[in-house]
Scaffold this active site. Structure first.
Site, PDB file in Angstrom:
ATOM      1  N   LEU A  72      63.455  52.641  50.208  1.00  7.75           N
ATOM      2  CA  LEU A  72      62.978  53.471  49.112  1.00  7.75           C
ATOM      3  C   LEU A  72      61.484  53.700  49.308  1.00  7.75           C
ATOM      4  O   LEU A  72      60.736  52.748  49.559  1.00  7.75           O
ATOM      5  CB  LEU A  72      63.219  52.786  47.770  1.00  7.75           C
ATOM      6  CG  LEU A  72      64.671  52.452  47.436  1.00  7.75           C
ATOM      7  CD1 LEU A  72      64.736  51.540  46.213  1.00  7.75           C
ATOM      8  CD2 LEU A  72      65.469  53.714  47.215  1.00  7.75           C
ATOM      9  N   SER A 108      55.897  48.713  55.064  1.00  9.61           N
ATOM     10  CA  SER A 108      57.070  48.300  54.300  1.00  9.61           C
ATOM     11  C   SER A 108      57.011  46.841  53.911  1.00  9.61           C
ATOM     12  O   SER A 108      56.369  46.033  54.573  1.00  9.61           O
ATOM     13  CB  SER A 108      58.341  48.505  55.143  1.00  9.61           C
ATOM     14  OG  SER A 108      58.515  49.850  55.490  1.00  9.61           O
ATOM     15  N   VAL A 119      66.586  45.606  50.534  1.00 12.23           N
ATOM     16  CA  VAL A 119      65.892  46.744  49.947  1.00 12.23           C
ATOM     17  C   VAL A 119      64.492  46.804  50.553  1.00 12.23           C
ATOM     18  O   VAL A 119      63.690  45.886  50.374  1.00 12.23           O
ATOM     19  CB  VAL A 119      65.814  46.626  48.412  1.00 12.23           C
ATOM     20  CG1 VAL A 119      65.090  47.824  47.810  1.00 12.23           C
ATOM     21  CG2 VAL A 119      67.210  46.472  47.812  1.00 12.23           C
ATOM     22  N   GLU A 120      64.233  47.873  51.289  1.00 16.90           N
ATOM     23  CA  GLU A 120      62.923  48.086  51.901  1.00 16.90           C
ATOM     24  C   GLU A 120      62.127  49.005  50.989  1.00 16.90           C
ATOM     25  O   GLU A 120      62.609  50.065  50.598  1.00 16.90           O
ATOM     26  CB  GLU A 120      63.107  48.727  53.274  1.00 16.90           C
ATOM     27  CG  GLU A 120      61.833  49.019  54.011  1.00 16.90           C
ATOM     28  CD  GLU A 120      62.065  49.648  55.381  1.00 16.90           C
ATOM     29  OE1 GLU A 120      61.057  49.994  56.041  1.00 16.90           O
ATOM     30  OE2 GLU A 120      63.238  49.827  55.793  1.00 16.90           O
ATOM     31  N   LEU A 121      60.924  48.596  50.622  1.00 23.75           N
ATOM     32  CA  LEU A 121      60.017  49.411  49.819  1.00 23.75           C
ATOM     33  C   LEU A 121      58.886  49.838  50.736  1.00 23.75           C
ATOM     34  O   LEU A 121      58.224  48.982  51.348  1.00 23.75           O
ATOM     35  CB  LEU A 121      59.482  48.614  48.628  1.00 23.75           C
ATOM     36  CG  LEU A 121      60.537  48.050  47.683  1.00 23.75           C
ATOM     37  CD1 LEU A 121      59.877  47.210  46.596  1.00 23.75           C
ATOM     38  CD2 LEU A 121      61.381  49.147  47.078  1.00 23.75           C
TER      39      LEU A 121
END
Length: 132
Positions: A72, A108, A119-121
């Site tokens: 995301l 990230s 979940v990668e931010l």
């Protein structure tokens, strides 16, 4: 045929309440419920939530809680995002680290939702500056 954009994807959860809490409270997505069907919205995107295999048809052949790995893009700076995640009591699995995304170089950090999905931010551009 030319693909224009991603519209939605389906996330299968083993615990609906914990799933909704993570995405609503930590990631600030909007939860929608219509006739027992749940979805998470952010921007123009949507994540549909299923709680069991073949809950709605057609469906993936082998949906499993915790089998997703997705990225995301968030508004940075990423260090502020990292501090927000930690302050909410969620561990950061790794990062910040430099990665290559669909639009080029990004920074990230990774965490896991209650089902174990990775979940990668990430942030691009000036928002991506990391502390050395």
């Amino acid at each position: 045929m030319q693909i224009e954009r991603l519209d939605h994807f389906v996330l299968t959860t083993g615990n609906l309440e914990k799933c909704l809490e993570f995405y609503r409270d930590l990631l600030h997505m909007t939860v929608e419920e219509t006739n027992g069907r749940y979805a998470l919205r952010f921007g123009r995107e949507k994540i549909n939530i299923h709680t069991r295999k073949a809950e709605f048809l057609p469906a993936a052949a082998c949906p499993t809680p915790g089998s997703l790995d997705f990225c995301l893009v968030v508004k940075g700076p990423l260090e502020k995002v990292r501090k927000e995640v930690l302050a909410a009591g969620y561990p950061v699995e790794t990062g910040p680290c430099r990665r290559h995304g669909a639009c080029g170089t990004m920074e990230s950090l990774y965490l896991r939702d209650p089902d174990g999905n990775l979940v990668e931010l990430s942030v691009y551009g000036n928002d991506a500056e990391m502390e050395s």
